[in-house]
Design a protein around this motif. Structure first.
Motif, PDB file in Angstrom:
ATOM      1  N   SER A 300       7.372  65.330 -20.315  1.00 28.96           N
ATOM      2  CA  SER A 300       6.962  66.673 -20.709  1.00 28.96           C
ATOM      3  C   SER A 300       5.875  66.545 -21.765  1.00 28.96           C
ATOM      4  N   LEU A 301       4.836  67.341 -21.625  1.00 21.71           N
ATOM      5  CA  LEU A 301       3.835  67.366 -22.686  1.00 21.71           C
ATOM      6  C   LEU A 301       3.064  68.673 -22.602  1.00 21.71           C
ATOM      7  N   MET A 302       2.367  69.024 -23.699  1.00 20.45           N
ATOM      8  CA  MET A 302       1.603  70.261 -23.726  1.00 20.45           C
ATOM      9  C   MET A 302       0.272  70.020 -24.427  1.00 20.45           C
ATOM     10  N   VAL A 303      -0.794  70.549 -23.833  1.00 16.17           N
ATOM     11  CA  VAL A 303      -2.105  70.473 -24.460  1.00 16.17           C
ATOM     12  C   VAL A 303      -2.563  71.897 -24.716  1.00 16.17           C
ATOM     13  N   ARG A 304      -2.876  72.221 -25.999  1.00 16.73           N
ATOM     14  CA  ARG A 304      -3.317  73.581 -26.329  1.00 16.73           C
ATOM     15  C   ARG A 304      -4.830  73.652 -26.318  1.00 16.73           C
ATOM     16  N   ARG A 305      -5.329  74.900 -26.291  1.00 16.29           N
ATOM     17  CA  ARG A 305      -6.787  75.089 -26.261  1.00 16.29           C
ATOM     18  C   ARG A 305      -7.434  74.412 -27.468  1.00 16.29           C
ATOM     19  N   GLY A 306      -8.467  73.637 -27.213  1.00 13.12           N
ATOM     20  CA  GLY A 306      -9.215  72.990 -28.284  1.00 13.12           C
ATOM     21  C   GLY A 306      -8.559  71.724 -28.825  1.00 13.12           C
ATOM     22  N   GLU A 307      -7.429  71.358 -28.271  1.00 11.23           N
ATOM     23  CA  GLU A 307      -6.691  70.212 -28.802  1.00 11.23           C
ATOM     24  C   GLU A 307      -7.050  68.944 -28.022  1.00 11.23           C
ATOM     25  N   ASN A 308      -7.114  67.822 -28.719  1.00 14.12           N
ATOM     26  CA  ASN A 308      -7.364  66.540 -28.050  1.00 14.12           C
ATOM     27  C   ASN A 308      -6.106  65.691 -28.115  1.00 14.12           C
ATOM     28  N   ILE A 309      -5.581  65.396 -26.934  1.00 15.90           N
ATOM     29  CA  ILE A 309      -4.328  64.656 -26.854  1.00 15.90           C
ATOM     30  C   ILE A 309      -4.601  63.263 -26.303  1.00 15.90           C
ATOM     31  N   GLY A 310      -3.993  62.265 -26.914  1.00 13.73           N
ATOM     32  CA  GLY A 310      -4.113  60.903 -26.407  1.00 13.73           C
ATOM     33  C   GLY A 310      -2.851  60.501 -25.672  1.00 13.73           C
ATOM     34  N   LEU A 311      -3.022  59.806 -24.543  1.00 13.72           N
ATOM     35  CA  LEU A 311      -1.874  59.262 -23.819  1.00 13.72           C
ATOM     36  C   LEU A 311      -2.116  57.762 -23.713  1.00 13.72           C
ATOM     37  N   VAL A 312      -1.344  56.970 -24.450  1.00 17.43           N
ATOM     38  CA  VAL A 312      -1.583  55.533 -24.438  1.00 17.43           C
ATOM     39  C   VAL A 312      -0.417  54.802 -23.788  1.00 17.43           C
ATOM     40  N   GLY A 313      -0.741  53.665 -23.235  1.00 19.57           N
ATOM     41  CA  GLY A 313       0.290  52.852 -22.600  1.00 19.57           C
ATOM     42  C   GLY A 313      -0.385  51.723 -21.860  1.00 19.57           C
ATOM     43  N   GLU A 314       0.406  50.713 -21.477  1.00 22.80           N
ATOM     44  CA  GLU A 314      -0.172  49.560 -20.818  1.00 22.80           C
ATOM     45  C   GLU A 314      -0.185  49.767 -19.312  1.00 22.80           C
ATOM     46  N   SER A 315      -0.853  48.873 -18.601  1.00 19.99           N
ATOM     47  CA  SER A 315      -0.963  49.068 -17.162  1.00 19.99           C
ATOM     48  C   SER A 315       0.420  49.085 -16.533  1.00 19.99           C
TER      49      SER A 315
END
Lengths: 537, 315
Positions: A300-315
């Motif tokens: 679950s995740l949420m991105v709001r207007r104007g927001e910069n979200i990072g999703l990190v993880g390995e291959s």
């Protein structure tokens, strides 16, 4: 006397100079790091040392190895040195091994060739060498094929091939660039150990300043076929003389100007609730039950207007699978995804939803149709507008505007994609993503293939666009330093699950989950490496 | 490996069954009543009906299909309407020409194509490469029956090294091989041209792979790299073409068989079609389809031998 001395080495291909008077030296037991961006000639230097330059190349100068000038040797004498006294490790572990031969045979081949051993004796050497690179029996039998190993394990096999004869010099050309950070850290540790145990000299080539600062005793910085600066690691990095070196260092830790975090009550542009995505696996046997692999386990995740979200993880952690589901390229097995308040249906997204979501991919070379002009490439998303798509001068104006936004000119619309550099192509990809003024852009490893100085420029551009146009980013990357530079919030993904989520600065300075701590510790960092060197007695 | 083989084998059986159904249905639909063809257009209706009953043509389609299929399993291919002998006998006579001819041509084609393709790839843009590419261009472009006639003119009429046509039987193997040489050469030329080009491009692709560079960095010479690392990887696409070519050579030699007056399978089918000898057509076509499917199966198995990635059953 140095183990390897390169004197005034010049290489040209078809009259174009590639290397212009290189002088380098590597001592036994010492690691010389060569730093440079693409086209700087660092790989050519390595290939010239092994006398494996492309056929059209012409080389002058001297390459002295243990007192012999390699440039004067014929191919027969050179073959005894390659693999025997100089080992080489390449960048791409996935393709550096022959897919139809077992790893045992491939490592043994070096021993048979140089040690004159029987097949059986050579296999015994292969077994010992695989043990040395931490691929122990019985888990890693000699009869395994490369496709049965992971990227990091394959790179260990490549290293085993290179060191089987205990060479005096090891040349490693970007050996960890294709690997995940934690794997990279393990491989670097392995290389360091082998250098110490065998007293080898190592020529370590990388574009990553952090990696080189951590590993090399001495460093040479290359640009456009020349060594602009070289010296002992600590002294060199603490007092960089050449403007290019200084620019490179500041670009590697570049922090773009960001806007303040948007209010927490801004409307969501992307909402994911309990997303599950599974893949069918091949049956375990002919009568075996069908099996499944769950790549995304209730995210679950949420991105709001104007927001910069990072999703990190390995291959393999499921981040690209999740990205494909958000782009409505694959259906979900569970949970739901809403874009700008509208849920995606099983059949995918309608045009109105797709308009709100665009994507920039990693490879600036592979993600354009080479036969289309830039105006067609950038204007392609217009079809999502249906009959409302702009035509004629209005279309030209909007394409020109999008190109101007990303720092190109409207006249570039007339050109073909091959006329642009990698960084410019990534700008065109961003222009294509911007043209419909979407509320969310997915950046899937969008700066990973770029050189550090170009990467800094693209990060500035992204930060600027986010402020001016209010667009949100979902920034998917394995590179933690980039994510730190550009995002407000970050999610850490491991094995299909989000293990940690929070404000970017908080996650980076005070990580809660052990995996996040592990990732951060493995991430190469120039400053940390230099501090560690200073702390040494 | 066993799972891979089992999978390929099931697909082989399913293909054969599907092929038999299609062949049966197509021949049901084509116009032309064999009984009427045998008796002529002025035949009495009751004579015609009697003959149809005798030939089993009046039974329902499903019964005839099952009977035919059942017969195939027992090697009973039916009796030819025109030759009045068992179809199996007809086929057996001719397969001893068509099969050796196909193998002969395929052997020639690979013997020419492998070295030519490898030389062209390793000496790219050299005179040798340009020559190979030019000759193969010509080989693809020349119609093989015309080339066959040129061969006859030169080697049979002028030099008298070979006979111009006909087949003396296998009593004297040397004589038989001599009779098959010119047709095999004529058949092999275009095949070798295509195969050389495939070999060349597969080899070029393989030689630019990273593991070839790795092999050189290990200290292998160019030749050793080629034999130990490049060739086996380059064979994978080449095998596909070899499989397709064999199928074509077995069934598609009809024009060359006509030029050289060879009583092969191609000619048998051709004559059977003109004579509405549908039982022969049906059985020979089925046999050829079976041969093609079998060759494809063998190619699949060879893939698995060459490429370990195909052998795995689980990731």
């Amino acid at each position: 006397m140095s183990l390897l001395t390169i004197e005034n080495l010049a290489v040209s291909i078809g009259g174009t100079p590639i290397l212009k008077g290189i002088d380098l030296a590597v001592n036994a037991g010492e690691v010389l790091g060569i730093i440079g961006e693409s086209g700087s000639g660092k790989s050519m230097t390595a290939l010239a040392t092994l006398q494996l330059l492309p056929e059209a190349a012409r080389a002058t100068g001297a390459i002295r190895f243990e007192g012999t000038d390699l440039m004067t040797l014929d191919d027969r004498a050179m073959r005894a040195i390659r693999g025997g006294r100089i080992g080489m490790v390449f960048q791409e572990p996935m393709t550096a091994l022959n897919p139809v031969k077992t790893i045992g045979d491939q490592v043994a081949e070096t021993a048979r060739l140089h040690g004159g051993l029987s097949h059986k004796a050579a296999l015994a050497v292969a077994r010992q060498t695989l043990d040395r690179v931490e691929l122990p029996a019985p888990r890693f039998g000699l009869g395994l094929y490369p496709h049965e190993l992971s990227g990091g394990q394959r790179q260990r096999v490549v290293i085993a091939m290179a060191i089987a004869m205990r060479p005096k010099l090891l040349i490693a050309d970007e050996p960890t660039t294709a690997l995940d950070v934690t794997t990279q850290a393990q491989i670097l540790k392995l290389l360091e150990r082998l250098v110490r145990e065998d007293g080898m000299g190592m020529l370590f080539i990388s574009h990553d300043l952090g990696v080189v600062a951590g590993l090399a005793d001495r460093v040479a910085i290359m640009r456009a076929g020349e060594v602009v600066e070289q010296g002992p690691t600590l002294g060199l990095f603490r007092a960089l003389q050449h403007p290019y070196s200084q620019a490179l260092l500041s670009a590697s830790s570049h922090q773009p100007q960001r806007h303040p975090t948007p209010p927490p009550d801004a409307e969501p542009v992307l909402a994911i609730e309990g997303a599950v995505r599974t893949y069918p696996l091949p049956r375990s046997g002919f009568w075996g039950k069908p099996r499944h692999f769950t790549a995304v386990k209730g995210v679950s995740l949420m991105v709001r207007r104007g927001e910069n979200i990072g999703l990190v993880g390995e291959s393999g952690c499921g981040k690209s699978t999740l990205a494909r589901a958000i782009m409505a390229l694959d259906p979900l097995e569970g949970g739901r995804i809403s874009i700008a308040g509208k849920p995606l249906s099983k059949k995918g997204a309608d045009f109105a939803t797709r308009r709100n979501l665009q994507v920039v991919f990693q490879d600036p070379y592979g993600s354009f149709n080479p036969r289309h002009r830039v105006d067609r490439l950038v204007g392609e998303p217009f079809h999502l507008l249906g009959s409302a798509a702009p035509e004629g001068p209005e279309r030209t104006r909007r394409i020109g505007k999008a190109l101007s936004e990303v720092g190109l000119t409207p006249a570039d619309a007339e050109k073909y994609i091959h006329e642009f550099s990698g960084g410019q192509r990534q700008r065109i990809a961003i222009a294509r993503a911007l043209i419909l003024e979407p509320s969310l852009i997915i950046l899937d490893e969008a700066v990973s293939a770029l050189d550090v100085s170009i990467r800094a420029q693209i990060l500035d551009l992204l930060a600027d666009l986010s402020i001016r146009l209010g667009v949100s980013y979902l920034f998917i990357s394995h590179d933690l330093s980039v994510v730190r530079a550009i995002t407000d919030r970050v999610l850490v993904m491991k094995a299909g699950e989000i293990v940690e989520e929070g404000e970017t600065e908080r996650v980076f300075t005070a990580p809660n989950h052990p995996y996040t701590r592990e990732l951060l510790a493995a991430t190469p960092n120039v400053e940390a490496a230099l501090k560690a060197r200073e702390a040494r007695p | 490996m066993p799972a891979y083989l089992a999978g390929r084998f099931l697909s082989l059986a399913a293909s054969l069954l599907a092929a038999s159904l299609v062949i049966f249905l197509v021949l049901e639909i084509v116009p032309g009543d064999p009984a009427r063809f045998m008796l002529g257009i002025n035949a009495q209706p009751d004579t015609l009906a009697a003959l149809r009953a005798q030939m089993g043509l009046d039974a329902p389609a499903l019964t005839r299909y099952v009977t035919w299929l059942f017969g195939l399993f027992h090697g009973d291919f039916g009796i030819s309407y025109t030759y009045k002998v068992p179809v199996a006998e007809l086929v057996l006579d001719r397969i001893w020409i068509s099969l050796p001819l196909a193998l002969f041509a395929l052997g020639l084609s690979t013997l020419i194509a492998f070295p030519a393709g490898i030389i062209a790839a390793t000496r790219r843009n050299s005179p040798a490469d340009v020559t190979v590419m030019g000759l193969t261009q010509l080989g693809v472009a020349l119609p093989n029956f015309w080339f066959a006639m040129l061969l006859v003119l030169l080697f049979a009429v002028t030099l008298r090294w070979f006979s111009a046509g006909g087949f003396p039987g296998w009593d004297d193997p040397l004589l038989a091989i001599r009779a098959l040489t010119l047709p095999a050469v004529a058949l092999a030329l275009p095949q070798a041209s295509i195969l050389s080009r495939v070999m060349r491009s597969a080899m070029l692709d393989t030689l630019s792979e990273d593991y070839v560079r790795t092999a050189r960095a290990k200290g292998l010479s160019r030749g050793q790299t080629l034999w130990r690392h490049a060739l086996r990887n380059a064979l994978i696409p080449v095998l596909t073409i070899v499989g397709l070519q064999f199928s074509f050579l077995l069934a598609g030699a009809i024009i060359i068989e006509n030029v050289f007056f060879l009583p092969g399978l191609g000619r048998l089918v051709f004559q059977a079609i003109t004579a509405r000898d549908l039982i022969v057509v049906k059985s020979v076509v089925m046999l050829l389809v079976a041969a093609v499917i079998l060759v494809t199966f063998l190619v699949d198995v060879t893939y698995a031998l060459v490429d370990p990635r195909l052998r795995r059953t689980s990731p």
